[in-house]
Write an enzyme that holds these catalytic residues in place. Structure first.
Site, PDB file in Angstrom:
ATOM      1  N   CYS A 136       1.004  -1.205  -0.237  1.00  0.00           N
ATOM      2  CA  CYS A 136       0.092   0.185   0.165  1.00  0.00           C
ATOM      3  C   CYS A 136       0.482   0.979   0.206  1.00  0.00           C
ATOM      4  O   CYS A 136       0.350   2.235   0.058  1.00  0.00           O
ATOM      5  CB  CYS A 136      -0.723  -0.024   1.167  1.00  0.00           C
ATOM      6  SG  CYS A 136      -2.199  -1.343   1.429  1.00  0.00           S
ATOM      7  N   HIS A 146      -2.347   6.881   3.471  1.00  0.00           N
ATOM      8  CA  HIS A 146      -3.144   6.667   2.620  1.00  0.00           C
ATOM      9  C   HIS A 146      -4.134   5.345   3.325  1.00  0.00           C
ATOM     10  O   HIS A 146      -4.436   5.413   4.700  1.00  0.00           O
ATOM     11  CB  HIS A 146      -2.447   4.314   3.271  1.00  0.00           C
ATOM     12  CG  HIS A 146      -3.196   3.383   2.767  1.00  0.00           C
ATOM     13  ND1 HIS A 146      -3.262   2.936   2.012  1.00  0.00           N
ATOM     14  CD2 HIS A 146      -2.641   2.728   3.521  1.00  0.00           C
ATOM     15  CE1 HIS A 146      -3.704   2.001   1.589  1.00  0.00           C
ATOM     16  NE2 HIS A 146      -3.257   1.548   2.671  1.00  0.00           N
ATOM     17  N   ASN A 164     -10.239   0.052   0.990  1.00  0.00           N
ATOM     18  CA  ASN A 164      -8.839   0.410   0.459  1.00  0.00           C
ATOM     19  C   ASN A 164      -8.115  -0.372  -0.686  1.00  0.00           C
ATOM     20  O   ASN A 164      -8.604  -1.245  -0.841  1.00  0.00           O
ATOM     21  CB  ASN A 164      -8.295  -0.657   2.147  1.00  0.00           C
ATOM     22  CG  ASN A 164      -6.744  -0.255   1.589  1.00  0.00           C
ATOM     23  OD1 ASN A 164      -5.450  -0.537   1.126  1.00  0.00           O
ATOM     24  ND2 ASN A 164      -5.756  -0.889   2.559  1.00  0.00           N
TER      25      ASN A 164
END
EC number: 2.3.1.180
Lengths: 77, 346
Positions: free
Chosen positions: B123, B265, B295
């Site tokens: 990520c 994030h 996500n």
């Protein structure tokens, strides 16, 4: 200590306040593993207290959790 | 050795300046209720605890490269350009193990003889890819780079795993970086980035790589999906992103209360909120889109940049911190002053 604990669980861990009562079990209070992690980190940052998620999760009730934190803050093992 | 923020030097050579942003989400929306038909969870729990209402899912014939091409095409349109020297694609879900996905993306964008490669940093991938792209520009290897974050997370998430299934979504975002002057609006500042490989197994897909090649036929299906030690990752994500963001802000010469926007994030609602809380940056200065996209791993940051810009939450002159964290474990942060004239293409 109970009020400060409630503050962390609602403001930092994002839990709804209503179920967090003194006699509630952690599950009934909605205190899930993520909330316990947030609590553990907040105790480190705010009070320099190092309580693991496992230790915190063993508390039978919210009140017992507050007592555990208060006791450790007072320097008891 | 981790370079301390005091040592984070001003980039040498030309700076990497943001000139366009774009994003692409597959049309199909998957609601919490749809997920919960196979999961021991509930819409209310998922909304309340991780802040997600729905996420997107690519159709079976659509893959990461397709999402990347569309997002990159829109970023290039946003920048008003049709050519680029390099395509850097951050992804955890490449179309194939081999080759990398970026060359085919570049080709489909009509680019020829282009530098093109994938970056794998989970990520944190998009901010890692931005750092690498900025390096290409400051080294003079490229004057214009398309940086893409694209994921088909549905390919690596076990739809029956309560810990991961509600979290992840598919999507792509992209940004065009062009050579410019250090310190000009839109120029990426110094990067504060690093990794901790001692926790490489905190987020892992056990099977399918060279490590487990002998178990290819015997490994359980679940080993071809993401395994994640959620609470451990939560702790490290908050700690590392908070520190990296502090370092990037310090390198930019900003006090944290001077930061106008924190682009963090979108791991889960609580991680992003905990990072903002740790930095003392209020919710109104912390844009979020996790409720509707989940996500999206390496696509998370560029998707949020595009959405925030489109919604007017990123205004010219805004001091912006960008920070991400992911498998590896890896983290990366940078800063920029939002430039004028950016119209996001969604």
């Amino acid at each position: 200590m109970l009020e400060e604990l409630k503050g962390i669980l609602t403001a930092q861990a994002g839990l709804p306040p209503a179920p967090i009562t003194a006699d509630a079990t952690l599950a009934d209070a909605g205190i899930d593993s993520m909330a316990v992690t947030v609590l553990s980190m907040q105790l480190e940052d705010r009070m320099g207290l190092f309580l693991t998620e496992d230790e915190l999760s063993c508390a039978p009730t919210v009140n017992a959790l507050a007592d555990l934190i208060a006791s450790r803050a007072a320097g008891n093992p | 050795m981790n370079v301390s923020s005091a040592e984070l030097r001003e980039p040498l050579g030309p700076a990497a300046v943001v000139t366009g942003v774009g994003s692409h989400l597959p049309p199909r929306r998957v609601t919490n209720d749809e997920l919960c038909s196979r999961l021991d969870s509930s819409d209310a729990w998922i909304r309340e605890r991780i802040g997600i209402q729905e996420r997107r899912r690519a159709d079976t014939e659509v893959s990461t490269g397709d999402l990347a091409v569309e997002a990159a095409r829109r970023a290039m349109r946003s920048a008003g350009v049709t050519d680029a020297d390099a395509v850097v694609l951050a992804t955890t879900t490449p179309d194939h193990h081999c080759p990398a996905t970026a060359p085919a993306v570049a080709h489909r964008l009509g680019l020829r003889d282009t530098i093109a490669f994938d970056v794998t940093a989970g990520c944190a991938g998009f901010v890692y890819a931005s750092a690498v792209a900025a390096g290409l520009i400051s080294a003079g290897s490229a004057r214009r780079v398309v940086v893409v974050g694209a994921e088909t997370m549905s390919a690596i998430i076990d739809s029956e795993d309560r810990a991961t299934a509600p979290l992840f979504g598919d999507g792509a975002g992209a940004m065009v970086l062009e050579a410019g002057l250090p310190g000009q609006d839109g120029a990426l500042g110094s990067f504060a980035w690093g990794s901790d490989g001692s926790l490489a197994d905190a987020i892992v897909i056990p099977a399918g790589g060279a490590r487990e090649r002998d178990r290819r036929d015997t490994a359980p299906a679940s080993d071809f999906f993401v395994h994640m030690r959620g609470n451990e990752v939560f702790r490290h994500a908050v700690r590392r992103m908070s520190q990296a963001a502090r370092d990037a802000a310090q390198a930019a010469g900003w006090a944290l209360d001077e930061v106008d926007r924190l682009i963090v994030h979108q791991a889960n609602g609580r991680i992003a909120a905990s990072v903002a809380d740790a930095l003392g940056i209020p919710p109104e200065r912390t844009p979020s889109n996790i409720a509707h996209v989940g996500n999206t791993a390496a696509a998370s940051v560029p998707l949020l940049l595009a959405h925030a810009a489109d919604e007017g939450k990123l205004k010219p002159g805004h001091r912006v911190l960008v920070v991400a964290f992911g498998s590896g474990l890896a983290w990366a942060a940078t800063s920029l002053v939002w430039p004028p004239g950016i119209t996001a293409e969604l």
